[in-house]
Write an enzyme that holds these catalytic residues in place. Structure first.
Site, PDB file in Angstrom:
ATOM      1  N   HIS A   1     -21.760   9.566  -1.241  1.00  0.00           N
ATOM      2  CA  HIS A   1     -21.977   8.386  -2.040  1.00  0.00           C
ATOM      3  C   HIS A   1     -22.230   8.823  -3.541  1.00  0.00           C
ATOM      4  O   HIS A   1     -22.631   9.840  -3.666  1.00  0.00           O
ATOM      5  CB  HIS A   1     -22.719   7.451  -1.715  1.00  0.00           C
TER       6      HIS A   1
ATOM      7  N   GLU B   1     -24.864   7.953  -5.303  1.00  0.00           N
ATOM      8  CA  GLU B   1     -26.464   8.297  -5.416  1.00  0.00           C
ATOM      9  C   GLU B   1     -26.626   9.757  -5.162  1.00  0.00           C
ATOM     10  O   GLU B   1     -27.278  10.408  -5.839  1.00  0.00           O
ATOM     11  CB  GLU B   1     -27.184   7.508  -4.444  1.00  0.00           C
TER      12      GLU B   1
ATOM     13  N   CYS C   1     -27.601   2.056   0.143  1.00  0.00           N
ATOM     14  CA  CYS C   1     -27.284   1.810   1.519  1.00  0.00           C
ATOM     15  C   CYS C   1     -28.446   2.143   2.389  1.00  0.00           C
ATOM     16  O   CYS C   1     -29.451   3.087   1.914  1.00  0.00           O
ATOM     17  CB  CYS C   1     -26.030   2.713   2.176  1.00  0.00           C
TER      18      CYS C   1
ATOM     19  N   ARG D   1      -2.135  -1.813 -10.322  1.00  0.00           N
ATOM     20  CA  ARG D   1      -1.757  -0.885  -9.076  1.00  0.00           C
ATOM     21  C   ARG D   1      -2.684   0.471  -8.707  1.00  0.00           C
ATOM     22  O   ARG D   1      -2.913   0.408  -7.682  1.00  0.00           O
ATOM     23  CB  ARG D   1      -0.213  -0.384  -9.103  1.00  0.00           C
TER      24      ARG D   1
ATOM     25  N   ASP E   1      15.757  -6.953  -5.974  1.00  0.00           N
ATOM     26  CA  ASP E   1      15.020  -6.033  -7.233  1.00  0.00           C
ATOM     27  C   ASP E   1      15.335  -4.633  -6.707  1.00  0.00           C
ATOM     28  O   ASP E   1      15.380  -3.634  -7.668  1.00  0.00           O
ATOM     29  CB  ASP E   1      13.910  -6.279  -7.642  1.00  0.00           C
TER      30      ASP E   1
ATOM     31  N   LEU F   1       7.590   0.140  -6.459  1.00  0.00           N
ATOM     32  CA  LEU F   1       6.440  -0.396  -6.428  1.00  0.00           C
ATOM     33  C   LEU F   1       5.458   0.742  -6.422  1.00  0.00           C
ATOM     34  O   LEU F   1       4.281   0.867  -5.646  1.00  0.00           O
ATOM     35  CB  LEU F   1       6.239  -1.315  -5.032  1.00  0.00           C
TER      36      LEU F   1
ATOM     37  N   GLU G   1       3.020  -9.174  -5.560  1.00  0.00           N
ATOM     38  CA  GLU G   1       4.040  -9.047  -6.772  1.00  0.00           C
ATOM     39  C   GLU G   1       5.130  -9.612  -6.422  1.00  0.00           C
ATOM     40  O   GLU G   1       6.282  -9.233  -6.882  1.00  0.00           O
ATOM     41  CB  GLU G   1       4.221  -7.567  -7.153  1.00  0.00           C
TER      42      GLU G   1
ATOM     43  N   ARG H   1       8.468 -17.710  -3.784  1.00  0.00           N
ATOM     44  CA  ARG H   1       8.162 -18.212  -2.287  1.00  0.00           C
ATOM     45  C   ARG H   1       7.082 -17.373  -1.837  1.00  0.00           C
ATOM     46  O   ARG H   1       6.163 -18.163  -1.324  1.00  0.00           O
ATOM     47  CB  ARG H   1       9.519 -18.017  -1.608  1.00  0.00           C
TER      48      ARG H   1
END
Length: 376
Positions: free
Chosen positions: A66, A68, A91, A200, A216, A220, A311, A315
């Protein structure tokens, strides 16, 4: 000037300054910390000559250690009597390591400034209680709204048991998102596209529908020098498993995970062929002939995803909007019109659904950008 000599107003300004720096630091590993949020921590010491950062940490890739722990290790003995700035409540539960709240106490930190509260019932309020009980001064909710916005994925996953859904669309000047039958159409310029790559890089997943995948043939991925490894998992809504084995999505499966959300009755031979190529499948329920999105999001959360960037085409975007599953809307707008034959966007800047507030807007050359968020 020592802290004891500062006015309350001066100390508040200083606290906001260092918390803003901690929030900037926390973005370093956004999207790479598994089920944990990417948290930033600064240890600031003031021996009378002004405040100085003596330790900094961000949640490590994979979620451990973590922030910290990292910051305290860097500060060493200089943490004793210092102030810790943490972007999320420390935490309070024992996992593979002791609670961060106890680590701050053991290090001798005299003051903790926190931003967002942690909704996890193992932590909520308990981290601060440990600090209070040990005599540590605690200041809560400094830049809390900014922290909550930045960690929305973790907070939504904790509270709603699903990922944050970010709907991103590129619109022409006449509110079209493409031209039917013509595949990918450039609507915005290079700067806006690079901004999308950054989005992304901070997400856990990118989701599109099979229509967009077929028309297309996108990859991605994150295509920015030095950030290629930050490409998140790709998810395709493909009830009947129509995605070709020759697609760019399948071709890149050895580098970036690809999930297909498909129905149980889909062609088992198509499924087997894609599984051999490395594609992973998520069994989905249907509602009125379409994939049941709430249940799918629960499955994505169970896979450890805290944020999903939608993305897909018009529809898919409309389906998420109709189900009221969108938490953030990002619209990029280009300067040119598409005209006849264009695919109308299901949303534009003039018909943002109720419950969203505008977060920011900016201009990239001839392109514009605007973002709205729904409060958690």
């Amino acid at each position: 000037m020592a802290r004891s000599e500062r006015s309350t107003a001066e100390q508040e300004v200083l606290d906001r300054r260092y918390m803003a720096a901690a929030l900037r630091l926390s973005r370093k590993n956004a999207g790479r910390t598994s089920t944990n949020p990417s948290v930033g921590t600064l240890i600031v010491r003031d021996d009378g000559d002004g405040p100085m950062i003596v330790g900094s940490g961000v949640t490590a890739v994979g979620g451990r250690p973590h922030a910290e722990t990292e910051a305290l290790a860097e500060a060493g003995e200089l943490a004793r009597g210092a102030t810790a700035y943490v972007t999320l409540e420390p935490c309070a539960h024992h996992g593979r390591t002791p609670p961060c709240a106890n680590a701050l106490v053991s290090a001798g930190v005299s003051r903790v400034v926190g931003a967002a509260s942690d909704p996890d019932p193992r932590v909520s309020g308990k981290g601060y209680a440990i600090l209070h009980a040990a005599g540590v001064e605690v200041v809560e909710k400094v830049l809390a709204a900014e922290a909550a916005e930045q960690m929305a994925g973790y907070l939504i996953r904790s509270l709603k048991k699903r990922p944050e859904v970010i709907l991103k669309l590129a619109l022409s000047s006449d509110n079209k998102i493409g031209v039917r039958g013509e595949g990918q159409v450039s609507i915005t310029g290079d700067i806006a596209r690079r901004e999308v790559y950054l989005m992304r890089a901070e997400a856990d997943g990118i989701l599109i529908g099979i229509g967009t995948a077929l028309e297309d043939d996108p990859a991605l991925t994150v295509r920015l020098p030095g950030l290629e490894s930050r490409s998140p998992a790709r998810i395709v809504l493909d009830r009947q498993i129509r995605l070709p084995e020759t697609s760019k999505l399948v071709a890149g499966v050895d580098r970036v995970p690809l999930y297909i959300a498909a129905c149980a009755e889909a062609d088992p031979h198509r499924r087997a062929a894609l599984e051999r190529a490395g594609v992973r499948f998520i069994g989905t329920e249907t509602y009125e002939g379409d994939i049941a999105l709430p249940e799918l999001l629960e499955d994505l959360a169970a896979l450890g995803m805290a944020s999903v960037l939608v993305e897909g085409g018009a529809r898919v975007a409309k389906a998420f909007l109709d189900e009221q599953l969108v938490d953030r809307i990002v619209l990029f707008r280009g300067p040119d019109a598409i005209g006849e034959g264009g695919i109308a966007s299901p949303i534009d800047a003039n018909n943002i659904p109720p419950g969203f507030r505008k977060l920011r807007s900016m201009r990239f050359g001839e392109d514009t950008y605007a973002e709205w968020i729904r409060d958690i």
